[in-house]
Design an enzyme around this catalytic site. Structure first.
Site, PDB file in Angstrom:
ATOM      1  N   ALA A  38       2.414   6.750  -0.080  1.00 25.81           N
ATOM      2  CA  ALA A  38       2.689   5.736  -1.112  1.00 25.81           C
ATOM      3  C   ALA A  38       1.774   5.950  -2.310  1.00 25.81           C
ATOM      4  CB  ALA A  38       2.486   4.333  -0.542  1.00 25.81           C
ATOM      5  N   ASP A  55       4.539   5.272   8.024  1.00 29.62           N
ATOM      6  CA  ASP A  55       3.953   4.017   7.576  1.00 29.62           C
ATOM      7  C   ASP A  55       3.129   3.433   8.732  1.00 29.62           C
ATOM      8  OD1 ASP A  55       3.790   1.089   6.891  1.00 29.62           O
ATOM      9  OD2 ASP A  55       5.002   1.778   5.192  1.00 29.62           O
ATOM     10  N   TYR A 141      -6.470  -9.114  -2.307  1.00 24.44           N
ATOM     11  CA  TYR A 141      -6.944  -7.876  -1.653  1.00 24.44           C
ATOM     12  C   TYR A 141      -8.099  -8.187  -0.708  1.00 24.44           C
ATOM     13  CZ  TYR A 141      -9.586  -3.466  -1.287  1.00 24.44           C
ATOM     14  OH  TYR A 141     -10.286  -2.375  -0.826  1.00 24.44           O
ATOM     15  N   LYS A 145      -8.445  -8.016   3.514  1.00 23.37           N
ATOM     16  CA  LYS A 145      -9.471  -7.275   4.257  1.00 23.37           C
ATOM     17  C   LYS A 145     -10.222  -8.226   5.213  1.00 23.37           C
ATOM     18  CE  LYS A 145      -9.216  -3.037   2.547  1.00 23.37           C
ATOM     19  NZ  LYS A 145      -9.019  -1.858   3.385  1.00 23.37           N
TER      20      LYS A 145
HETATM   21  N1  LIG Z   1     -12.562   4.196  -2.851  1.00 18.67           N
HETATM   22  C1  LIG Z   1     -13.351   3.135  -2.852  1.00 18.67           C
HETATM   23  O1  LIG Z   1     -14.299   3.060  -3.664  1.00 18.67           O
HETATM   24  C2  LIG Z   1     -13.143   2.006  -1.857  1.00 18.67           C
HETATM   25  C3  LIG Z   1     -13.933   0.861  -2.012  1.00 18.67           C
HETATM   26  C4  LIG Z   1     -13.755  -0.181  -1.098  1.00 18.67           C
HETATM   27  C5  LIG Z   1     -12.837  -0.074  -0.067  1.00 18.67           C
HETATM   28  N2  LIG Z   1     -12.060   1.045   0.035  1.00 18.67           N
HETATM   29  C6  LIG Z   1     -11.097   1.112   1.139  1.00 18.67           C
HETATM   30  O2  LIG Z   1     -11.180   2.395   1.744  1.00 18.67           O
HETATM   31  C7  LIG Z   1      -9.892   2.822   2.188  1.00 18.67           C
HETATM   32  C8  LIG Z   1      -9.572   4.185   1.590  1.00 18.67           C
HETATM   33  O3  LIG Z   1      -9.623   4.077   0.179  1.00 18.67           O
HETATM   34  P1  LIG Z   1      -9.257   5.298  -0.794  1.00 18.67           P
HETATM   35  O4  LIG Z   1     -10.094   5.143  -2.004  1.00 18.67           O
HETATM   36  O5  LIG Z   1      -9.281   6.549  -0.046  1.00 18.67           O
HETATM   37  O6  LIG Z   1      -7.772   4.893  -1.187  1.00 18.67           O
HETATM   38  P2  LIG Z   1      -6.501   5.818  -1.478  1.00 18.67           P
HETATM   39  O7  LIG Z   1      -5.486   4.942  -2.160  1.00 18.67           O
HETATM   40  O8  LIG Z   1      -6.911   7.083  -2.135  1.00 18.67           O
HETATM   41  O9  LIG Z   1      -5.981   6.147  -0.001  1.00 18.67           O
HETATM   42  C9  LIG Z   1      -5.254   5.216   0.781  1.00 18.67           C
HETATM   43  C10 LIG Z   1      -4.137   5.975   1.458  1.00 18.67           C
HETATM   44  O10 LIG Z   1      -3.392   5.066   2.277  1.00 18.67           O
HETATM   45  C11 LIG Z   1      -2.022   5.423   2.186  1.00 18.67           C
HETATM   46  N3  LIG Z   1      -1.199   4.254   2.523  1.00 18.67           N
HETATM   47  C12 LIG Z   1      -1.058   3.112   1.812  1.00 18.67           C
HETATM   48  N4  LIG Z   1      -0.213   2.297   2.426  1.00 18.67           N
HETATM   49  C13 LIG Z   1       0.182   2.914   3.567  1.00 18.67           C
HETATM   50  C14 LIG Z   1       1.059   2.560   4.618  1.00 18.67           C
HETATM   51  N5  LIG Z   1       1.712   1.396   4.634  1.00 18.67           N
HETATM   52  N6  LIG Z   1       1.227   3.439   5.634  1.00 18.67           N
HETATM   53  C15 LIG Z   1       0.593   4.636   5.637  1.00 18.67           C
HETATM   54  N7  LIG Z   1      -0.242   5.026   4.659  1.00 18.67           N
HETATM   55  C16 LIG Z   1      -0.447   4.172   3.625  1.00 18.67           C
HETATM   56  C17 LIG Z   1      -1.831   5.859   0.752  1.00 18.67           C
HETATM   57  O11 LIG Z   1      -0.677   6.693   0.562  1.00 18.67           O
HETATM   58  C18 LIG Z   1      -3.141   6.603   0.469  1.00 18.67           C
HETATM   59  O12 LIG Z   1      -3.022   7.985   0.719  1.00 18.67           O
HETATM   60  C19 LIG Z   1      -8.921   1.712   1.803  1.00 18.67           C
HETATM   61  O13 LIG Z   1      -8.728   0.879   2.933  1.00 18.67           O
HETATM   62  C20 LIG Z   1      -9.645   0.961   0.708  1.00 18.67           C
HETATM   63  O14 LIG Z   1      -9.242  -0.387   0.650  1.00 18.67           O
HETATM   64  C21 LIG Z   1     -12.190   2.092  -0.839  1.00 18.67           C
END
Ligand SMILES: NC(=O)c1ccc[n+]([C@@H]2O[C@H](COP(=O)([O-])OP(=O)(O)OC[C@H]3O[C@@H](n4cnc5c(N)ncnc54)[C@H](O)[C@@H]3O)[C@@H](O)[C@H]2O)c1
Length: 319
Positions: A38, A55, A141, A145
């Protein structure tokens, strides 16, 4: 070298998940990756990953998760403004989807699940640096969480599922999502300045953020696999320091040798003025963020030059 484990990573095509998969493969583990693409992209999934485009809400994830040693559950709808626009889908992915992952872990007798929370849980707190006890979620959001967290607690209580919650602050580094309409500041600044364009700063540039390099976060991920003291725990993962957006801009500009000034536009609504992690809990387990901001930015610049800007230059040359 630790004993080889079979590890499932949800969100493996995203920023943190793909970096984590690289690290787990380098440590000799077998990695099964789940992502519905996605937001992530297939080309980011490391070639050694047994990848499944699914998913997290799909029952088809159950046989993939069954019997794994550990699951890192990172897939989420995670753009705060998108989540504000669509609370139903936010709950569907971040709560229902996470419970589906936890249920698959419980039924499949997975030894441990490590799941992603966020510093957004501290939106309603004014305490800086912020310890784990200060959670005060406000946005959809952050609320999603928090709900995920309550369910992880329920699965620990009633089904014996061991879990660790990680509260990431602003993680940065290679593969950070630069494709978003409003990309994270670092990739936005690097890309614009490299192209000779003026980057946008929302607000005055005084907002402060705690930035932590993705390899440092991976150090703690790997520790969660072997360190029983992380079981049942919640850990802030940040650098413990905060920098203003303008400070980041000035540093990126210096590293790129640019003299361009930013364009200041109206601030984005609902954003915290400052984030800064209290990282004493992770430090007590001997974790330490090792990468300086300057070094992390140099590596991010090198990545974007090779994988994003270089391609655009060669595509333009072919046209
Ligand atoms: N990057 C940051 O600074 C940060 C900060 C706080 C929390 N987070 C959390 O860390 C986690 C990873 O973050 P990220 O930065 O790598 O985000 P990202 O968006 O790069 O990666 C998330 C991945 O989840 C996949 N995804 C979304 N919905 C899905 C579904 N229904 N089924 C299967 N796959 C699905 C997306 O395609 C994407 O590849 C997330 O849970 C995010 O909330 C990240």
């Amino acid at each position: 070298m630790t004993e080889q484990q079979t590890i499932v990573v949800t969100g493996v095509a995203g920023f943190i998940g793909s970096n984590l998969a690289d690290r787990l493969l380098a440590e000799g583990h077998r990695v099964i990756g789940i992502d519905n693409l996605a937001y992530g992209v297939l080309e980011q999934v490391p070639s050694g990953v047994d990848f499944h485009q699914l998913d997290i809400r799909d029952h088809a994830i159950f046989p993939l998760i069954a019997g794994a040693d550990a699951v890192f559950h990172l897939a989420a709808k995670n753009c705060i403004s998108d989540c504000q626009q669509d609370p139903l889908e936010t709950v569907s992915i971040n709560v229902w989807g996470s419970v589906n992952v936890f249920e698959a872990c419980a039924q499949g007798r997975v030894r441990k699940v490590v799941y992603a929370e966020s510093s957004a849980l501290y939106e309603g707190s004014a305490v800086l640096p912020t310890p784990e006890s200060e959670a005060a979620p406000e946005s959809f959001y952050a609320l999603s969480k928090a709900a995920e967290r309550h369910f992880a607690g329920g699965y620990a209580r009633y089904r014996g599922l061991r879990s660790t919650a990680l509260r990431y602050f602003c993680v940065y580094g290679p593969r950070q999502d630069y494709r978003r309409t409003i990309p994270p500041v670092m990739s936005a600044f690097i890309i614009k300045l490299s192209r000779g364009e003026r980057p946008t700063i929302y607000g005055t540039g005084e907002k402060r953020r705690d930035f932590v390099y993705v390899d440092d976060v991976n150090d703690f991920h790997v520790q969660c696999l072997v360190d029983a003291r992380t079981d049942g725990g919640t850990f802030n993962l940040g650098s413990g320091r905060s920098y203003s957006v303008r400070e980041i801009f000035d540093l990126v500009r210096r590293l790129l040798g640019s003299s361009l000034e930013p364009l200041y536009v109206d601030d984005l609504p609902g954003e915290a003025l400052a984030t800064q992690a209290d990282i004493s809990a992770a430090r007590a387990l001997a974790w330490e963020p090792r990468t300086s901001l300057e070094e992390g930015l140099r590596r991010s610049i090198a990545y974007l030059r090779e994988h994003v800007l270089g391609r655009q230059v060669s595509a333009a040359a072919r046209a």
